[in-house]
Each structure stands twice: as structure tokens, then as C-alpha cells.
Write a protein that holds these residues in place. Structure first.
Motif, short mmCIF file in Angstrom:
data_model
loop_
_atom_site.label_atom_id
_atom_site.label_comp_id
_atom_site.label_asym_id
_atom_site.label_seq_id
_atom_site.Cartn_x
_atom_site.Cartn_y
_atom_site.Cartn_z
N ASN A 118 11.53 32.06 82.63
CA ASN A 118 11.58 30.71 83.20
C ASN A 118 12.99 30.51 83.74
OD1 ASN A 118 11.69 27.93 83.75
ND2 ASN A 118 10.27 27.45 82.07
N TRP A 119 13.15 30.74 85.02
CA TRP A 119 14.48 30.73 85.63
C TRP A 119 15.14 29.37 85.57
CZ3 TRP A 119 16.56 35.32 86.54
CH2 TRP A 119 15.71 36.42 86.71
N ALA A 120 14.34 28.32 85.59
CA ALA A 120 14.92 26.97 85.57
C ALA A 120 15.41 26.57 84.18
CB ALA A 120 13.89 25.95 86.06
N LEU A 121 14.94 27.27 83.15
CA LEU A 121 15.29 26.89 81.78
C LEU A 121 15.93 28.06 81.02
CD1 LEU A 121 12.11 24.80 80.83
CD2 LEU A 121 14.36 23.94 81.53
N LEU A 122 16.73 28.85 81.70
CA LEU A 122 17.34 30.00 81.03
C LEU A 122 18.21 29.57 79.85
CD1 LEU A 122 18.47 32.50 83.83
CD2 LEU A 122 16.64 32.77 82.17
N ARG A 123 18.92 28.47 80.01
CA ARG A 123 19.83 28.04 78.95
C ARG A 123 19.08 27.53 77.72
NH1 ARG A 123 24.68 24.37 80.97
NH2 ARG A 123 25.60 25.17 79.05
N CYS A 124 17.77 27.28 77.87
CA CYS A 124 16.95 26.86 76.73
C CYS A 124 16.27 28.04 76.05
CB CYS A 124 15.89 25.85 77.18
SG CYS A 124 16.60 24.34 77.89
N THR A 125 16.42 29.23 76.63
CA THR A 125 15.82 30.43 76.04
C THR A 125 16.62 30.88 74.83
OG1 THR A 125 15.09 31.11 78.25
CG2 THR A 125 15.07 32.79 76.52
N THR A 126 15.94 31.29 73.78
CA THR A 126 16.62 31.76 72.58
C THR A 126 17.24 33.12 72.82
OG1 THR A 126 15.05 30.57 71.17
CG2 THR A 126 16.37 32.30 70.13
N PRO A 127 18.56 33.26 72.67
CA PRO A 127 19.22 34.55 72.91
C PRO A 127 18.83 35.58 71.85
CG PRO A 127 20.80 32.73 73.01
CD PRO A 127 19.54 32.19 72.42
N PRO A 128 18.93 36.86 72.17
CA PRO A 128 18.60 37.90 71.19
C PRO A 128 19.66 38.06 70.11
CG PRO A 128 19.34 38.88 73.25
CD PRO A 128 19.20 37.42 73.51
N PHE A 129 20.87 37.52 70.34
CA PHE A 129 21.95 37.68 69.37
C PHE A 129 22.82 36.42 69.38
CE2 PHE A 129 26.54 38.74 69.01
CZ PHE A 129 26.58 39.08 67.66
N ILE A 130 23.06 35.86 68.20
CA ILE A 130 23.97 34.73 68.05
C ILE A 130 25.17 35.22 67.25
CG2 ILE A 130 24.30 32.38 67.21
CD1 ILE A 130 22.21 32.51 69.36
N PRO A 131 26.37 35.20 67.82
CA PRO A 131 27.52 35.74 67.09
C PRO A 131 27.86 34.90 65.87
CG PRO A 131 28.23 34.65 69.12
CD PRO A 131 26.74 34.69 69.16
N PRO A 132 28.31 35.53 64.81
CA PRO A 132 28.74 34.78 63.62
C PRO A 132 30.03 34.04 63.91
CG PRO A 132 29.28 37.11 63.38
CD PRO A 132 28.48 36.99 64.64
N PRO A 133 30.40 33.09 63.04
CA PRO A 133 31.67 32.38 63.23
C PRO A 133 32.83 33.36 63.35
CG PRO A 133 30.37 31.32 61.52
CD PRO A 133 29.66 32.60 61.87
N TYR A 134 33.73 33.08 64.27
CA TYR A 134 34.83 34.00 64.56
C TYR A 134 35.95 33.89 63.53
CZ TYR A 134 39.06 35.80 66.67
OH TYR A 134 40.23 36.47 66.89
N THR A 135 36.46 35.04 63.11
CA THR A 135 37.69 35.10 62.32
C THR A 135 38.59 36.15 62.94
OG1 THR A 135 36.83 36.82 60.83
CG2 THR A 135 36.47 34.52 60.18
N CYS A 136 39.88 36.02 62.72
CA CYS A 136 40.85 36.94 63.34
C CYS A 136 40.59 38.38 62.94
CB CYS A 136 42.28 36.55 62.95
SG CYS A 136 42.87 35.08 63.81
N ARG A 137 40.01 38.61 61.77
CA ARG A 137 39.79 39.98 61.31
C ARG A 137 38.74 40.71 62.13
NH1 ARG A 137 39.26 38.81 55.02
NH2 ARG A 137 40.25 36.83 55.43
#
Length: 443
Positions: A409-428
Motif C-alpha cells: 500500500n504505497w499511500a500508507l507505507l508509514r503505517c506498515t509494520t517494519p520487520p525490525f524495531i531497534p532497541p533503545p540506544y545506549t552508547c555501548r
């Protein structure tokens, strides 16, 4: 490390970016005992940036500092440089925080201005700052602030905690993505390139290292150092349908293949066999109903040899001149690498890689087994003749209609669930080593 990075370190008061150290506050930078004055420019459209998320802490923090500053600007002293994220040929990227603004982090790209000028000898080229100031799209970087001194240029853009697709691919089983993940990332890249082309810009540097993963799992196309825009660029931006075919620019014969333009060893590849292959009749692709939006720059041409060797299009290798079709070639290499974990024309060294790009036929690995639509899309994108390459005349519209993207659905790409959600970032998460083996490479 390039020698100029030592000078930058001196200018930033010999800061340390080890993950075990605390953030360093900068009030004034010095170089060789003389003061270096930094100035800041912020886009006038900050309050009305269409794609800036509401409540963006970065914009809010910048507004607060500007309102409290006597001269109404943000300076280098308002930042903490936390850690080095990566380095490239003409710059280094740092993780920077805005003082007093919780959760406001930037990717601070610091570049040598002399090196930028030497890279910008091509008359129609633009600096990355000028390109980013033109762009406003959810899959492209937001340029918050441009800090400048007589020697350095520092761009503050969005920090993407998910790293790049090159590193993310290497962390996958068998070091490759499944087809659904590739479809997701490729579809967002197609939309980003469509917008870039609509603005009359040829990107010229698509590769997994330049596709970053935001905190929400969606992508951001980054690093516009090699982008090209004509002074008076026009594009074939129009709505077309089966009854209203696109207006195609007259075909111009490419320049003759001269020895001076041949960069391959001993000019081993004749032009005729490479760029005028025998045409094969193909089935007419079924067109989905409704008009299409087509936007391809038609007057942007370059003779420059730019890009990453494994991703170079044949017309760049041959030196015959190139336009926006090079971005669709790189899309084919990009999809191939995400699916198979390798690029299709890589040789034992750069010279053999270039020879393979121009002369060798496309071949697919036996493993993993791939569905027909994926192979067909790659095959049509990796046509050596740019005039016959998928996307060369109908742009992203032709690519969107390919069966590989069925269900998108090209009009709703930003509503598509991504295959990977990064964890909270830490400097390590990031090593201080900015070499090619850095666990997460942001540059």
C-alpha cells in the motif's frame, strides 16, 4: 584515520569519544592557538516543517535555546559531543546531544570544507547542505542546523539508533533478509528516490550502508555527498494513463566509445556488445487502473566517475555519461544484496568488478531459492542499456507496478509494520573504532 581528522580533533579541544567516557561540553573550539569562530544557520521553516513529528524534542530544544540566546542562534557550545559514530572520505559523524533537552540527539556530520570544494568541481554539483535544505520527506534526513567555521562544516540531522542495513543484514540468519523484509525496505527506498527525482536530483550512492533504520523501524536515506542537481533542472513530472502516454524526451545517441573514456584495463570491453544488446520481446506488463505520477529528471547528465565500485552502473564505468537511470540500476544491486547477501558483479579486485559490471551477464545464486517476481524485478533493473532499464522512462511508477511489490500500500507505507524495531540506544552499542569492522556504521 585521515590526517585532517587530527586537525578536527584539535579544533574540538582533543575530545575523547570512548563509550566509557562522559560527554564533553564545548564552549569554544581552538586550532593551533587561534580562535575558530562557528556560525549557525537554521532553516526558516522550522515551525512549519511538514514532516517534522509533532512535539519533536529537537525542534523544541532548538527553539528554546534560540529564545534564550542573546543573538537568537544555536552555537557549538550548546552541544555535547558524546561519541564518534563513523567516518568517511570527507567527514566524521558524531552522536551529539543538545544541552538541557532530554532525548534530543543528533547525528553531527563534520566535514572539511576544502575537501568539499575539491569534490564539488563538477559545475552542477551541490553540497550536501544545499541538497538537504531542498528536501522534506519522511524517508529523508531533516537538516536541523548547519554550523560553519572557516575550516569545517557541521550538519545536524536526525540520529537513527537502528544503524544501517549493511550491518543489520549481517546480523540476520545466513546474513540476508527474507523476501518480505526486502520488499518493505525496497518499497520505502523507491518512494524516497521518487521524491528525490521529482526534485531534479540524481542520488548516485544507494547502498545498504546509506539506508539507516529509525527508532520506529522505518528507513532514512542518507549521505547526499555524491548527489547531482542541475541549475535549471526540469523533470517529466506528470500524470499519465493508458490513454495519455508520457511525453518522452528525444533519444540522444551516446558519445562514441573513445579510448580516453575507457577506464577498463586495455579497453577490454567494446561498447557495442555492452550497451546495444539484442532486444528481446517481453510480455506487456499488465497496468493497474488509474493515472500514474511520473517524475524523472531529464536534463541532468554527468560524466563523473562516482559511487561505490560494486554499485556502479555500466554507463558510469564506460564514461559515456549518465543520468537518473543510474539510481534504478543501484536499486537492482541493492535488492540483490539484501536477498542474497552478496552483490552480483563483485570481482577479486576493483578492476575485475568494473569489467564484470560492463561485460558479464547477470546470474543468480542457486541458494536461497527465490520467487520469480523477485528475480524478474532485479533482471529488469540491471539492464546494461540505461534506455531500456526499468524506471528509465516511467520512473518509480513502473517499478511500483511490478509484481514483486504486489500487496504494498504505497499511500500508507508509514503505517506498515517494519520487520525490525531497534532497541533503545545506549552508547555501548557502538564501538569507538570507526574502521570498516565497526559493529554499527553510520557513515
Amino acid at each position: 584515520m585521515q590526517p585532517w581528522l587530527d586537525d578536527l580533533t584539535d579544533d574540538l579541544q582533543s575530545m575523547s569519544f570512548n563509550s566509557t567516557t562522559t560527554a564533553t561540553e564545548i564552549n569554544r573550539s581552538t586550532s593551533s592557538g587561534s580562535e575558530t569562530t562557528w556560525t549557525a544557520s537554521i532553516l526558516a521553516s522550522i515551525p512549519t516543517k511538514p514532516h517534522a513529528p509533532s512535539g519533536d524534542p529537537c525542534w523544541d530544544g532548538i527553539r528554546r535555546i534560540r529564545s534564550e540566546s542573546p543573538n537568537g542562534v544555536l552555537g557549538l557550545g550548546d552541544l555535547r559531543f558524546v561519541q564518534k559514530l563513523g567516518s568517511g572520505d570527507i567527514g566524521t559523524v558524531y552522536l551529539a546531544e543538545l544541552k538541557g533537552a532530554i532525548g534530543c540527539t543528533f547525528a553531527a556530520k563534520v566535514m572539511d570544507k576544502k575537501e568539499l570544494e575539491s569534490r564539488n568541481k563538477e559545475g552542477r554539483a551541490r553540497t550536501e547542505r544545499e541538497i538537504l535544505e531542498m528536501l522534506d520527506h519522511p524517508f529523508l534526513p531533516t537538516l536541523y542546523v548547519n554550523l560553519e567555521s572557516t575550516k569545517w562544516s557541521c550538519l545536524l540531522t536526525e540520529f537513527c539508533p537502528g544503524g544501517d542495513l549493511h550491518v543489520l543484514r549481517q546480523r540476520q540468519p545466513s546474513k540476508r533478509f527474507n523476501e518480505a523484509a526486502v520488499r518493505f525496505y525496497a518499497s520505502e527506498v523507491v518512494v524516497a528516490l521518487e521524491y528525490v527525482h521529482m526534485m531534479g536530483i540524481v542520488y548516485r550512492d544507494l547502498k545498504p550502508e546509506n539506508v539507516l533504520v529509525r527508532s520506529d523501524g522505518h528507513i532514512m536515506l542518507t549521505d547526499f555527498d555524491l548527489s547531482l542537481k542541475c541549475d535549471n533542472s526540469t523533470s517529466t513530472a506528470q500524470l499519465v494513463s493508458d490513454q495519455n502516454p508520457p511525453a518522452v524526451a528525444p533519444t540522444v545517441d551516446p558519445p562514441r566509445f573513445a579510448a580516453a573514456s575507457c577506464i577498463l584495463p586495455n579497453c577490454i570491453v567494446p561498447a557495442v556488445s555492452c550497451f546495444h544488446p539484442k532486444r528481446k520481446r517481453k510480455k506487456k506488463q499488465q497496468h493497474r487502473g488509474g493515472p500514474d505520477f511520473v517524475a524523472e529528471p531529464i536534463d541532468v547528465r554527468s560524466m563523473s566517475f562516482v559511487g561505490t565500485h560494486e554499485y556502479l552502473a555500466p554507463e558510469i564505468v564506460s564514461g559515456e555519461g549518465h543520468g537518473s537511470a543510474v539510481d534504478w540500476w543501484t536499486l537492482g544491486i541493492f535488492i540483490f544484496e539484501l536477498l542474497y547477501g552478496v552483490t552480483p558483479f563483485r570481482g577479486m579486485d576493483n578492476e575485475l568488478t568494473l569489467a564484470n559490471i560492463v561485460a558479464r551477464a547477470l546470474e543468480f545464486p542457486k541458494e536461497p531459492a527465490m520467487a520469480g517476481p523477485a528475480k524478474d524485478l532485479i533482471t529488469q533493473l540491471l539492464v546494461k542499456d540505461p534506455a531500456r532499464r526499468l524506471g528509465s522512462t516511467m520512473g518509480a511508477s513502473a517499478i511500483k507496478h511490478h509484481p514483486f511489490f504486489n500487496g504494498v500500500n504505497w499511500a500508507l507505507l508509514r503505517c506498515t509494520t517494519p520487520p525490525f524495531i531497534p532497541p533503545p540506544y545506549t552508547c555501548r552499542d557502538i564501538s569507538d573504532d570507526s574502521g570498516p569492522d565497526t559493529p554499527v556504521e553510520y557513515y
